[in-house]
Structures are given as C-alpha cells and as structure tokens.
Write a protein that holds these residues in place. Structure first.
Motif, PDB file in Angstrom:
ATOM      1  N   ILE A  63     -23.281 -10.850  -1.652  1.00 23.92           N
ATOM      2  CA  ILE A  63     -22.582 -10.848  -0.358  1.00 23.92           C
ATOM      3  C   ILE A  63     -21.218 -10.173  -0.493  1.00 23.92           C
ATOM      4  CG2 ILE A  63     -21.504 -12.314   1.403  1.00 23.92           C
ATOM      5  CD1 ILE A  63     -23.775 -14.314   0.958  1.00 23.92           C
ATOM      6  N   GLY A  64     -20.510 -10.496  -1.584  1.00 27.57           N
ATOM      7  CA  GLY A  64     -19.216  -9.858  -1.810  1.00 27.57           C
ATOM      8  C   GLY A  64     -19.330  -8.348  -1.931  1.00 27.57           C
ATOM      9  N   LEU A  65     -20.365  -7.878  -2.624  1.00 29.75           N
ATOM     10  CA  LEU A  65     -20.572  -6.434  -2.776  1.00 29.75           C
ATOM     11  C   LEU A  65     -20.919  -5.769  -1.451  1.00 29.75           C
ATOM     12  CD1 LEU A  65     -22.456  -6.288  -6.191  1.00 29.75           C
ATOM     13  CD2 LEU A  65     -20.318  -5.105  -5.646  1.00 29.75           C
ATOM     14  N   LEU A  66     -21.736  -6.444  -0.633  1.00 24.44           N
ATOM     15  CA  LEU A  66     -22.070  -5.896   0.681  1.00 24.44           C
ATOM     16  C   LEU A  66     -20.821  -5.729   1.543  1.00 24.44           C
ATOM     17  CD1 LEU A  66     -25.382  -7.800   1.539  1.00 24.44           C
ATOM     18  CD2 LEU A  66     -25.116  -5.325   1.294  1.00 24.44           C
ATOM     19  N   CYS A 126     -16.819   5.201  -5.723  1.00 22.43           N
ATOM     20  CA  CYS A 126     -16.779   3.738  -5.632  1.00 22.43           C
ATOM     21  C   CYS A 126     -18.012   3.196  -4.914  1.00 22.43           C
ATOM     22  CB  CYS A 126     -15.513   3.284  -4.897  1.00 22.43           C
ATOM     23  SG  CYS A 126     -13.983   3.451  -5.843  1.00 22.43           S
ATOM     24  N   ILE A 127     -18.415   3.860  -3.849  1.00 16.89           N
ATOM     25  CA  ILE A 127     -19.599   3.432  -3.101  1.00 16.89           C
ATOM     26  C   ILE A 127     -20.850   3.532  -3.978  1.00 16.89           C
ATOM     27  CG2 ILE A 127     -21.156   4.074  -1.200  1.00 16.89           C
ATOM     28  CD1 ILE A 127     -18.674   4.729   0.461  1.00 16.89           C
ATOM     29  N   PHE A 128     -20.971   4.626  -4.702  1.00 17.42           N
ATOM     30  CA  PHE A 128     -22.144   4.826  -5.565  1.00 17.42           C
ATOM     31  C   PHE A 128     -22.227   3.740  -6.646  1.00 17.42           C
ATOM     32  CE2 PHE A 128     -24.014   6.794  -9.409  1.00 17.42           C
ATOM     33  CZ  PHE A 128     -25.292   7.028  -8.923  1.00 17.42           C
ATOM     34  N   ILE A 129     -21.114   3.473  -7.321  1.00 19.12           N
ATOM     35  CA  ILE A 129     -21.091   2.447  -8.364  1.00 19.12           C
ATOM     36  C   ILE A 129     -21.389   1.080  -7.775  1.00 19.12           C
ATOM     37  CG2 ILE A 129     -19.614   1.256 -10.033  1.00 19.12           C
ATOM     38  CD1 ILE A 129     -18.186   3.913 -10.520  1.00 19.12           C
ATOM     39  N   LEU A 171     -24.913  -3.678  -6.684  1.00 18.18           N
ATOM     40  CA  LEU A 171     -25.615  -4.506  -5.705  1.00 18.18           C
ATOM     41  C   LEU A 171     -27.084  -4.667  -6.081  1.00 18.18           C
ATOM     42  CD1 LEU A 171     -25.582  -6.028  -3.009  1.00 18.18           C
ATOM     43  CD2 LEU A 171     -26.009  -3.839  -1.865  1.00 18.18           C
ATOM     44  N   VAL A 172     -27.711  -3.589  -6.516  1.00 16.50           N
ATOM     45  CA  VAL A 172     -29.109  -3.663  -6.955  1.00 16.50           C
ATOM     46  C   VAL A 172     -29.253  -4.605  -8.141  1.00 16.50           C
ATOM     47  CG1 VAL A 172     -31.024  -2.347  -7.953  1.00 16.50           C
ATOM     48  CG2 VAL A 172     -29.693  -1.375  -6.063  1.00 16.50           C
ATOM     49  N   LEU A 173     -28.327  -4.512  -9.093  1.00 16.72           N
ATOM     50  CA  LEU A 173     -28.368  -5.384 -10.265  1.00 16.72           C
ATOM     51  C   LEU A 173     -28.185  -6.850  -9.885  1.00 16.72           C
ATOM     52  CD1 LEU A 173     -26.254  -3.219 -12.750  1.00 16.72           C
ATOM     53  CD2 LEU A 173     -28.713  -3.621 -12.847  1.00 16.72           C
ATOM     54  N   SER A 174     -27.283  -7.109  -8.948  1.00 18.18           N
ATOM     55  CA  SER A 174     -27.066  -8.497  -8.514  1.00 18.18           C
ATOM     56  C   SER A 174     -28.295  -9.039  -7.789  1.00 18.18           C
ATOM     57  CB  SER A 174     -25.829  -8.585  -7.613  1.00 18.18           C
ATOM     58  OG  SER A 174     -26.031  -7.933  -6.368  1.00 18.18           O
TER      59      SER A 174
END
Length: 214
Positions: free
Chosen positions: A175-178, A81-84, A89-92
């Motif tokens: 922000i949500g992903l972080l 889950c962390i890897f995905i 996050l990079v894409l966002s």
C-alpha cells in the motif's frame, strides 16, 4: 505530463507526499524485517545475513545508478524512481502470496530492501533537483513529513500486526508503494540538461534574483 498552465505554483505539498509514503515503506521494511522473517521460518543469523547483503548490494549499486541517472540521454530521475518502485511493488506482492519457500522469501525481501535503499538518495535528489530548476519547494517541510510518517508507522504497525497477523507487513509495504508511486506520478518533474541547469542556477544567484525560492 503537466503544462505550464496546470503546474502547481508550490510543489511542497506534492513533494511532502512523496517523502511521507516513501518513509512508510522504508521503516516497514527495515524495522519489521525480523518480525516478518522470523515468522516465516528464518533464524536471527539468517536475517542478519539478508539485511547485511542488502546493504552491501545497495551500496555497490548506488554509484552505478547515480552515474546512469546523471547522463543527459538517460530517463528523468522521476521515471527512474517510478521504474524501481514498480519492481519493488511486484516483489512485495510476492511476499503476500508466496512465502512457503525460505529461499524465495529471503530473495524477495532482500531485493525489495535493496531497491528501497537505492531510492533513498534519489528521493532526496528529486527535491533538490526541483529547487535547482527554480521550482518553489520547501525541502525541510517535505523531509519533515517523512520523519513524521516514520514515527507514525513505527508506533502503529506493531499494533496492527498483533491484531491482524504477520501479512500486515507486506500489505503495508504494498500500500505504501502504491501511494508512493501515485505521489511520484502527480509530481511535475522534467529532466533539465546540465548546461541549461547551470544557466538556471547562475540566473538565480544573480543580484536581485534571490538565492532561495522556498
């Protein structure tokens, strides 16, 4: 990451945070796709194609990812889950700074949506797996917090977009992903081999042990 002496006795608050921030990301991506993509130059037809393709790709990948996560020698569900999430996050972040190319924007947004849809069953499995390992966790409360966050972001993000502009959408996703990543990071979870997990489940169902630990 967590020793037995430092693990919280009740994982419900931490799991609730995982669900809360995950559904902020999911609802922002799904509900505001048209708002964001229309403002970057896409037509409604093109947006429909992007969302449909994301759904198809996600549906095709889910069995493969699930099969991989189920292997004894694979990383834990938490690590996957962390890897995905890191890739999403990079894409966002790309959506924040690189939206001049319609092709790239469509690929970034569609790929991010694919990854978040991949995470949906895995986030639920993380809670159920913890319960199967005998951890104290109320799955219903955690899932309810996800529904609460979905309602909150759906009702407030439109106001924020009107006030601060279209970039509010990728900012909210990032922000949500972080926060989602941080919630995953502090969630104490270790992979248990199938054989040992079956023994744990059998022990819980034994007379006097209690079938549920909520």
């Amino acid at each position: 990451m967590f020793s037995s002496s430092t693990q919280p006795s009740n994982l419900t608050p931490r799991y609730s945070c995982i669900q809360f921030f995950f559904w902020i990301v999911f609802v922002t991506l799904a509900n505001f796709a048209s708002v964001f993509l229309l403002n970057t130059g896409f037509t409604n037809t093109q947006i429909g194609i992007i969302i449909a393709l994301a759904g198809v790709v996600s549906a095709l990948l889910q069995p493969t990812v699930a099969s991989y996560a189920d292997k004894n020698n694979s990383p834990s569900l938490k690590k996957i889950c962390i890897f995905i999430s890191l890739i999403a996050l990079v894409l966002s972040a790309f959506l924040l700074f690189y939206t001049r190319s319609l092709l790239c924007t469509g690929i970034f947004y569609g790929s991010c949506f694919v990854l978040i849809q991949l995470l949906t069953p895995m986030v639920n499995s993380l809670g159920m797996e913890s319960l199967n390992q005998g951890k104290k966790l109320n799955f219903g409360i955690g899932r309810g917090m996800g529904s609460l966050s979905a309602a909150v972001i759906a009702s407030t993000l439109g106001i924020l977009v009107d006030r601060f502009g279209i970039r509010t959408i990728p900012v909210s996703i990032s922000i949500g992903l972080l926060l989602f990543l941080f919630s995953l990071w502090i969630f104490p979870f270790r992979k248990v081999p199938k054989e040992r997990q079956q023994n744990l489940t059998a022990a819980e169902k034994a007379p006097g042990s209690g079938a549920f630990r909520l």
